[in-house]
Design an enzyme around this catalytic site. Structure first.
Site, short mmCIF file in Angstrom:
data_model
loop_
_atom_site.label_atom_id
_atom_site.label_comp_id
_atom_site.label_asym_id
_atom_site.label_seq_id
_atom_site.Cartn_x
_atom_site.Cartn_y
_atom_site.Cartn_z
N GLN A 72 35.90 44.21 34.82
CA GLN A 72 35.86 43.61 36.14
C GLN A 72 35.37 44.57 37.22
O GLN A 72 35.79 45.72 37.29
CB GLN A 72 37.25 43.04 36.51
CG GLN A 72 37.65 41.96 35.53
CD GLN A 72 38.99 41.27 35.81
OE1 GLN A 72 39.75 40.98 34.92
NE2 GLN A 72 39.26 40.98 37.09
N LYS A 123 47.45 35.82 34.30
CA LYS A 123 46.73 34.75 35.02
C LYS A 123 45.76 34.07 34.06
O LYS A 123 45.66 32.84 34.02
CB LYS A 123 45.92 35.34 36.20
CG LYS A 123 46.74 35.71 37.42
CD LYS A 123 45.84 36.36 38.48
CE LYS A 123 46.65 36.94 39.62
NZ LYS A 123 45.81 37.73 40.56
N CYS A 180 39.00 34.64 39.35
CA CYS A 180 37.58 34.79 39.00
C CYS A 180 37.39 34.96 37.49
O CYS A 180 36.53 34.30 36.89
CB CYS A 180 36.96 35.96 39.74
SG CYS A 180 38.03 37.37 39.88
N SER A 229 40.99 41.71 62.96
CA SER A 229 39.57 41.31 62.81
C SER A 229 39.11 40.37 63.91
O SER A 229 37.93 40.08 64.03
CB SER A 229 39.38 40.62 61.45
OG SER A 229 39.74 41.51 60.43
N GLY A 237 36.75 39.10 54.96
CA GLY A 237 36.90 39.76 53.66
C GLY A 237 35.67 39.51 52.78
O GLY A 237 34.80 38.71 53.14
N HIS A 242 31.69 40.21 36.98
CA HIS A 242 32.68 40.48 35.93
C HIS A 242 32.04 40.14 34.58
O HIS A 242 31.34 39.13 34.45
CB HIS A 242 33.91 39.59 36.10
CG HIS A 242 34.83 39.97 37.23
ND1 HIS A 242 34.71 41.13 37.96
CD2 HIS A 242 35.88 39.30 37.75
CE1 HIS A 242 35.66 41.16 38.89
NE2 HIS A 242 36.40 40.06 38.80
C1 2RA Z 1 40.26 41.06 40.77
N1 2RA Z 1 40.52 38.84 39.87
O1 2RA Z 1 39.18 41.09 40.19
C2 2RA Z 1 41.07 39.79 40.82
C3 2RA Z 1 41.13 39.22 42.21
N2 2RA Z 1 39.84 38.87 42.67
O2 2RA Z 1 40.77 42.03 41.35
#
Ligand code: 2RA
Length: 338
Positions: free
Chosen positions: A155, A212, A128, A40, A12, A241
């Site tokens: 993001q 979150k 993240c 995979s 991934g 992000h």
């Molecule tokens: C996103 N933070 O950006 C979530 C999972 N990586 O989709």
């Protein structure tokens, strides 16, 4: 000698980066096992000049592993992380499965390294968008304390994974060629669009991603009283992000004092010369492990308000590098038996 390391979800976007970061940072790897779904298995990833085969993840995969980095989704972690731990393997889990479990430390090494001490073999990597925010806010929390955070995120699609990266590319190409490419990963086209929708929506009208940021921030700062309000938005960016963060402090810090604190903060790079069009940018953060902060200014609409713009590479510091840094800290603190 080193440690027997496994990466779960190795093919991934994040798993792949975990392998690269382990090599880049010369983590003491005695052996590397790459694990993924049957689909995979058979692929190979290069590590230290060798092609390492990807094996299918099974219940016995961890008998000969000292530490496993997981990034294969919450359901895989829920099933295999406890199994790995029961076989004596320490797990650093990038999924959301155990982040709010009271027995599982949720760690950003620059922010709350002390939380690692009483781990019970499973350690959670925060989301993240949370990681980059707490790295930047840590010096302010330590200096005067934080009362309230209002954050809006921008993001990148890599946070969703490889299919989303491909979808954005296809939709942009389609636009150039005058050919509509219907959305499949997201509910709407992501090219030239902004989607205020990351994760499912909850009863309270917020999304999973937004909650979150609220819950993880409180746990990492060990401060249940911090008020956090988040709006998370998917934007047509491949990597990195960005976040507009408005923070209400418990005491006065001038913009200059905030700049001085951030300049000294571990993992932070100040990029704050708007007059010269110098501020953090996703294109500049891509491939880097630091958290970039700029556009620092006083918010006159509230007492002790500070606003800032925070950018980081969501696949590196937001996931893979933070997980490897946790592994490095475990080694340094003697919390990992080889
Ligand atoms: C996103 N933070 O950006 C979530 C999972 N990586 O989709």
């Amino acid at each position: 000698d080193g440690f027997r390391v496994a990466v779960v979800g190795a093919t991934g976007a994040v798993g792949n980066m975990m392998v690269r970061v382990l090599e880049e940072r010369n983590f003491p790897v005695k052996s590397l096992k790459l694990l993924a779904s049957a689909r995979s298995a058979g692929k190979t990833l290069s590590f230290r000049g060798e092609e390492v085969p990807v094996q299918e993840l099974t219940e016995d995969s961890f008998r000969d592993v000292d530490i496993a980095l997981f990034s294969a989704g919450a359901s895989v972690s829920r099933k295999f992380a406890p199994l790995a731990a029961s076989q004596g393997c320490v797990v650093v889990d990038n999924s959301s499965a155990f982040r709010m479990d009271p027995d599982v430390p949720l760690v950003v090494p620059e922010v709350n390294p002390q939380a690692l001490r009483n781990h019970k073999k499973i350690i959670a990597n925060p989301n993240c968008s949370t990681i980059q925010m707490v790295v930047a806010l840590k010096p302010l929390q330590d200096a005067v304390g934080i009362k309230r955070i209002v954050v809006t995120t921008f993001q990148s699609v890599s946070g969703t994974g490889k299919k989303a990266i491909f979808e954005l590319e296809q939709q942009v190409r389609g636009w150039v060629e005058g050919k509509a490419v219907p959305p499949s990963v997201y509910p709407h086209p992501i090219a030239f669009n902004c989607l205020p929708h990351i994760g499912s929506f909850l009863e309270n009208g917020f999304s999973e991603e937004e909650m979150k940021m609220v819950n993880e921030t409180r746990k990492i700062f060990e401060d249940p009283d911090i008020q956090v309000c988040a709006t998370t938005v998917r934007v047509p960016v491949f990597y990195g992000h960005s976040e507009s963060v408005n923070v209400e402090l418990k005491g006065l810090l001038t913009v200059e004092e905030v700049r001085r604190l951030l300049e000294k903060a571990p993992g932070v790079v100040l990029v704050d010369n708007p007059d010269r069009a110098e501020y953090p940018l996703p294109l500049n953060a891509e491939g880097r492990d630091e958290t970039f902060v700029g556009r620092i200014r006083k918010d006159p609409s509230v007492e002790n308000g500070i606003v800032m713009w925070i950018v980081a590479d969501n696949i590196r510091k937001g996931a893979a590098t933070n997980a490897v840094q946790i592994a490095e800290l475990l080694v340094k603190e003697g919390l990992l038996s080889g």
